[in-house]
Design an enzyme around this catalytic site. Structure first.
Site, PDB file in Angstrom:
ATOM      1  N   HIS A 230       0.829  -1.208   0.000  1.00  0.00           N
ATOM      2  CA  HIS A 230       0.000   0.000   0.000  1.00  0.00           C
ATOM      3  C   HIS A 230       0.859   1.253   0.000  1.00  0.00           C
ATOM      4  O   HIS A 230       0.611   2.200  -0.760  1.00  0.00           O
ATOM      5  CB  HIS A 230      -0.934   0.007   1.209  1.00  0.00           C
ATOM      6  CG  HIS A 230      -1.858   1.187   1.253  1.00  0.00           C
ATOM      7  ND1 HIS A 230      -1.479   2.430   1.707  1.00  0.00           N
ATOM      8  CD2 HIS A 230      -3.160   1.304   0.894  1.00  0.00           C
ATOM      9  CE1 HIS A 230      -2.490   3.264   1.624  1.00  0.00           C
ATOM     10  NE2 HIS A 230      -3.532   2.608   1.136  1.00  0.00           N
ATOM     11  N   ASP A 231       1.869   1.273   0.846  1.00  0.00           N
ATOM     12  CA  ASP A 231       2.730   2.451   0.949  1.00  0.00           C
ATOM     13  C   ASP A 231       4.052   2.266   0.213  1.00  0.00           C
ATOM     14  O   ASP A 231       4.914   3.148   0.270  1.00  0.00           O
ATOM     15  CB  ASP A 231       3.045   2.747   2.422  1.00  0.00           C
ATOM     16  CG  ASP A 231       1.835   3.213   3.201  1.00  0.00           C
ATOM     17  OD1 ASP A 231       0.744   3.337   2.599  1.00  0.00           O
ATOM     18  OD2 ASP A 231       1.964   3.449   4.416  1.00  0.00           O
TER      19      ASP A 231
END
Length: 465
Positions: A230-231
């Site tokens: 996600h990051d």
């Protein structure tokens, strides 16, 4: 799915041009623990002792089903990864597997609830007690289950997110855990029942359960915000797979000859393409003649529900899991159970648009709000069992008679299910941090804001016409 059908009438555009609200960080992978079998202070929460499971219930094609979800990655991006290319040779590539919508949270809701109920965002949601999930179906047949959430601070955590020590940089703090990637905690029917809530466990629990040979028969595993991509990036995911998953594939306590592991993503990164995501079936339970092959059948996140239902002859939720366009069972399981898929495969024009974003009516959508409706109790699921209907559900309020959507946001409101019920389990027992303001009703859900009573009364009258 009735809500998908209605969206074409309510939305002026078939596609959202939105882009994900995050930017990948150029960070280097650092193992949060010595080995996948080790506990770690980087996981913050201690283990809540070994999971206690019911006796094994044999399935038709497998006895253990494990899902591992990654984040926001286009099919081509995953396919370009050398690690994914290598691991694909060990299983079955599902080349036409699709997510349900955007952004992340509705996809997580859908895979355990059979619907995303119009959820348009990643905002806090608490789905009422009388809306059922896969847990109800599993427990009805005494099949053990658990969810393992990396970097969740304690079992049954209902917090929106959690910030802890930044083990990547060894300096400061980082928000590694988010509720939106923890699907079962979003449903009150799980999170508001102590015994169920404590089966939503952290990775220290995973290590303890693994070492005790106490893995359940159904599990949902979410890496933290860096390890799930996600990051970060596909390379970071690949490093985590190499560190965490690859050794476990050789560990009989995790992956035996009756284990199926579904490795998938929640959604594509690019919103303007249809929602095709790279998905693999791994594990010792994969038929030997199918290792290294590709299955071009059209699958969705609902297939993860229907496949489990077919394997253990479960009931169904009477929602997307019984939608004959969207619920194809993984082919080798369909063959073992006698289920007939719909024949949609490849790049068929029958594959619907599954990247519609934010404009699907439902009880979780403040702009296109409709109340929760009952499941289709006459639906036939892949397991052949009856549709599960939770206690207190108003079965008279069906999709066929639901009133027109109302824009609660326009008048400064929100869906009632955006309110935090206020309970949590920081010490292994239920406590209330903020006394909930919601009240109960005999309709399709609980009322949170008394001011909405008139609106719900109007809905009820409309449904009686």
């Amino acid at each position: 799915m009735a809500q998908l059908a209605r969206c074409a009438l309510l939305a002026g555009s078939a596609l959202s041009l939105a882009t994900p609200a995050f930017a990948a960080l150029a960070q280097s992978f650092q193992p949060p623990t010595l080995t996948p079998e080790s506990v770690s202070t980087n996981y913050t929460g201690p283990s809540n002792n070994t999971l206690q499971n019911t006796p094994l219930v044999p399935g038709k094609a497998f006895d253990r089903f494990i899902q591992i979800w990654f984040e926001n990655t286009d099919y081509a991006t995953a396919a370009s990864s050398p690690v994914f290319q290598n691991i694909t040779k060990q299983g079955i590539l599902l080349s036409q597997y699709y997510a349900m919508t955007h952004p992340s949270e509705p996809n997580y809701i859908a895979v355990v609830g059979g619907d995303f109920f119009g959820q348009p965002s990643d905002d806090f949601r608490a789905i009422p007690q009388n809306i059922s999930t896969v847990v109800d179906l599993l427990e009805d047949k005494n099949i053990s289950w658990a969810s393992y959430q990396e970097s969740m601070p304690y079992d049954g955590c209902t917090l929106f997110n959690y910030t802890s020590f930044d083990y990547l940089t060894d300096n400061g703090t980082y928000t590694y855990y988010v509720r939106k990637h923890n699907p079962l905690i979003i449903f009150d029917s799980v999170s508001n029942v102590t015994d169920r809530a404590l089966r939503i466990r952290n990775f220290n629990d995973f290590a303890v359960d693994l070492n005790a040979s106490a893995m359940p028969q159904w599990s949902f595993i979410t890496p933290n915000l860096v390890d799930d991509g996600h990051d970060t990036t596909i390379d970071f995911i690949s490093d985590w797979i190499t560190f965490w998953l690859m050794p476990l594939l050789e560990d009989d306590r995790f992956n035996n000859n009756r284990t199926i592991i579904l490795l998938t993503f929640d959604e594509t990164e690019t919103y303007t393409i249809n929602n095709q995501i790279y998905t693999l079936i791994l594990g010792g339970g994969v038929p030997k003649d199918l290792i290294g092959t590709t299955d071009d059948t059209f699958y969705t996140h609902y297939s993860a529900l229907s496949t489990v239902q077919a394997n253990w002859r479960l009931g169904s939720l009477g929602r997307g899991d019984t939608n004959t366009t969207l619920n194809n069972v993984f082919e080798f399981v369909a063959n073992a159970t006698g289920w007939k898929n719909n024949g949609i495969s490849g790049n068929s024009s029958a594959i619907p648009l599954l990247n519609l974003t934010g404009n699907i009516p439902g009880p979780l959508n403040g702009e296109f709000y409709v109340p929760f409706t009952a499941p289709n109790t006459s639906a036939v699921g892949a397991g052949g069992g009856p549709v599960f209907v939770a206690a207190g559900l108003n079965t008279s309020l069906t999709a066929a008679i639901v009133p027109a959507p109302v824009n609660l946001t326009a008048s400064g409101g929100d869906t009632p299910w955006a309110a935090n019920p206020g309970y949590d389990y920081p010490n292994g027992t239920k406590t209330f941090t903020n006394p909930p303001s919601q009240s109960s009703t005999s309709g399709s859900g609980k009322l949170v804001a008394p001011a909405l009573a008139g609106l719900f009364a109007a809905f009820a009258m409309a449904c009686m016409l």
